[in-house]
Design an enzyme around this catalytic site. Structure first.
Site, PDB file in Angstrom:
ATOM      1  N   LYS A  49      -4.407   4.338   6.080  1.00  0.00           N
ATOM      2  CA  LYS A  49      -4.082   4.278   4.665  1.00  0.00           C
ATOM      3  C   LYS A  49      -2.721   4.897   4.430  1.00  0.00           C
ATOM      4  O   LYS A  49      -2.467   5.953   5.010  1.00  0.00           O
ATOM      5  CB  LYS A  49      -5.178   5.049   3.932  1.00  0.00           C
ATOM      6  CG  LYS A  49      -4.945   5.323   2.480  1.00  0.00           C
ATOM      7  CD  LYS A  49      -6.084   6.143   1.970  1.00  0.00           C
ATOM      8  CE  LYS A  49      -5.727   6.528   0.554  1.00  0.00           C
ATOM      9  NZ  LYS A  49      -6.553   7.535   0.009  1.00  0.00           N
TER      10      LYS A  49
ATOM     11  N   LYS B 252      -4.314   9.177   7.215  1.00  0.00           N
ATOM     12  CA  LYS B 252      -3.983   9.074   5.793  1.00  0.00           C
ATOM     13  C   LYS B 252      -2.662   9.790   5.560  1.00  0.00           C
ATOM     14  O   LYS B 252      -2.567  11.007   5.733  1.00  0.00           O
ATOM     15  CB  LYS B 252      -5.094   9.713   4.958  1.00  0.00           C
ATOM     16  CG  LYS B 252      -4.785   9.778   3.477  1.00  0.00           C
ATOM     17  CD  LYS B 252      -5.995  10.214   2.686  1.00  0.00           C
ATOM     18  CE  LYS B 252      -5.653  10.404   1.225  1.00  0.00           C
ATOM     19  NZ  LYS B 252      -6.846  10.730   0.422  1.00  0.00           N
TER      20      LYS B 252
HETATM   21  C1  PBG Z   1      -8.913  11.257  -2.660  1.00  0.00           C
HETATM   22  C2  PBG Z   1      -8.364   9.882  -2.496  1.00  0.00           C
HETATM   23  C3  PBG Z   1      -7.120   9.368  -2.906  1.00  0.00           C
HETATM   24  C4  PBG Z   1      -7.160   8.008  -2.627  1.00  0.00           C
HETATM   25  C5  PBG Z   1      -8.370   7.747  -2.013  1.00  0.00           C
HETATM   26  N1  PBG Z   1      -9.105   8.922  -1.932  1.00  0.00           N
HETATM   27  C6  PBG Z   1      -5.993  10.022  -3.612  1.00  0.00           C
HETATM   28  C7  PBG Z   1      -5.160  11.003  -2.919  1.00  0.00           C
HETATM   29  O1  PBG Z   1      -5.353  11.318  -1.749  1.00  0.00           O
HETATM   30  O2  PBG Z   1      -4.281  11.532  -3.594  1.00  0.00           O
HETATM   31  C8  PBG Z   1      -6.085   7.015  -2.953  1.00  0.00           C
HETATM   32  C9  PBG Z   1      -6.575   5.616  -3.136  1.00  0.00           C
HETATM   33  C10 PBG Z   1      -5.630   4.710  -3.841  1.00  0.00           C
HETATM   34  O3  PBG Z   1      -4.468   5.060  -4.141  1.00  0.00           O
HETATM   35  O4  PBG Z   1      -6.055   3.587  -4.128  1.00  0.00           O
HETATM   36  N2  PBG Z   1      -8.314  12.253  -1.943  1.00  0.00           N
END
Ligand code: PBG
Length: 334
Positions: free
Chosen positions: A256, A203
């Protein structure tokens, strides 16, 4: 006997266009499909009653009260959507994010409502603290830094609360080191050996999460998430993250954002035999919707092209806000 030549006549060009000549031929040899069964639809669940509230930057996406979920589950089942990913908006925030693991919290209530209405729906829950901490960070902050191990311990509690409510799969997204191992241990300890873990393994800290943070009210109050989310310049490190999560007991691995991670999907596909997921995130969705609304690209064609490329790169599953649109487009036919 002379060997059969691999190509046509010597010196003749390979004629790849032969199989593109008609729609029937193209359909016959197409390599990749975006099957509905592979899509996961994200759902935002908010406290309180009343009607669903739109998320301004994400046309078609709403924040649902728990009371609306049985009807939504029925609609998704009718449309052929098989899996959802739940995000809760906290009832209140504190330093630790304690509402995240309350047994009567928003996500456990949502899981129960969905499972009562649609027992066959695969229910995945996001396991993070950012919708519950006072500062909006994904973990417990200690003097301006997010503390790794205390956060892992709390993520274990969150996962147990979700699993106890009936979640099939928990999906840790906080990017703490050791979070998958901590969650596996906590689930096993609680007798939840059957609950699977979908690890947000790779991520990146990304500019494409903005609309999500608007939906969740989870933008960090200070700093950013680069102290725990990965630097997008790094691909080898992403594979180390995936190795670590696989070794810690993840059942599925996710990358992601999706369109900025196609190389990682392709590399992970060769390296791991676990199911691979890609999250086509809020900003990727919002950009396509905005471009389509401005007449810059045709929405259906553009969205299907992107989702197909994510599949082609190696994703078995795609988390996408377009899931219901795809279902509609498939109903409408080509
Ligand atoms: C929680 C999380 C996030 C997303 C998924 N889980 C936000 C972040 O990490 O700031 C993003 C998902 C999206 O943008 O659709 N940590």
């Amino acid at each position: 006997m002379a060997p059969v030549p691999a190509r046509g006549l010597p010196g003749a060009p390979t004629r790849l266009r032969r199989l593109r000549r008609t729609a029937a031929l193209r359909e016959w040899v197409a390599e990749t499909d975006v099957e509905l069964r592979r899509l996961v639809y994200p759902i935002f669940v908010r406290p309180g009653a009343g009607a669903a509230e739109p998320v301004p930057s994400m046309p078609g996406i709403e924040r649902h009260p728990v009371s609306a979920l049985p009807a939504l589950a029925g609609a998704l089942a009718d449309e052929g959507i098989r899996a959802v990913l739940l995000f809760g908006v906290g009832r209140h925030r504190d330093a630790e994010g304690s509402d995240a693991w309350a047994p009567d919290g928003i996500v456990p209530a949502a899981v129960r409502a969905l499972k009562d209405a649609a027992p066959d729906l695969v229910v995945v829950t996001d396991v993070c603290l950012c919708a519950y901490t006072s500062d909006g960070h994904c973990g417990v902050s200690d003097r301006g830094a997010v503390a790794n191990d205390p956060t892992c311990e709390r993520l274990g509690r969150v996962a147990v609360a979700h699993a106890t409510a009936g979640a099939d799969v928990v999906a840790p997204s906080a990017m703490m080191d050791g979070q998958v191992a901590a969650i596996r241990a906590a689930l096993n300890e609680a007798g939840r050996t059957e609950t699977a873990i979908l690890a947000y393994a790779s991520k990146h800290a990304s500019a494409f999460y903005g609309p999500f943070r608007e939906a969740e009210g989870s933008a960090p109050a200070f700093g950013d998430r680069r102290g725990y989310q990965m630097d997008y310049r790094n691909g080898r490190e992403a594979l180390r993250e995936m190795e670590a999560d696989a070794a810690e007991g993840a059942d599925l691995l996710m990358v992601k954002p999706a369109t900025t991670s196609l190389d990682l999907l392709a590399r992970a596909r060769r390296r791991f035999d676990l199911p691979l997921a890609a999250y086509h995130v809020s900003g990727e969705y919002a950009m396509l919707k905005a471009a389509a609304a401005a007449g810059i690209v045709p929405e259906r064609a553009a969205a299907l092209e992107v989702l197909t490329a994510i599949r082609r790169a190696g994703a078995d599953l795609i988390v996408t806000y377009f899931a219901r649109d795809v279902a509609r487009w498939q109903r409408e036919g080509r």
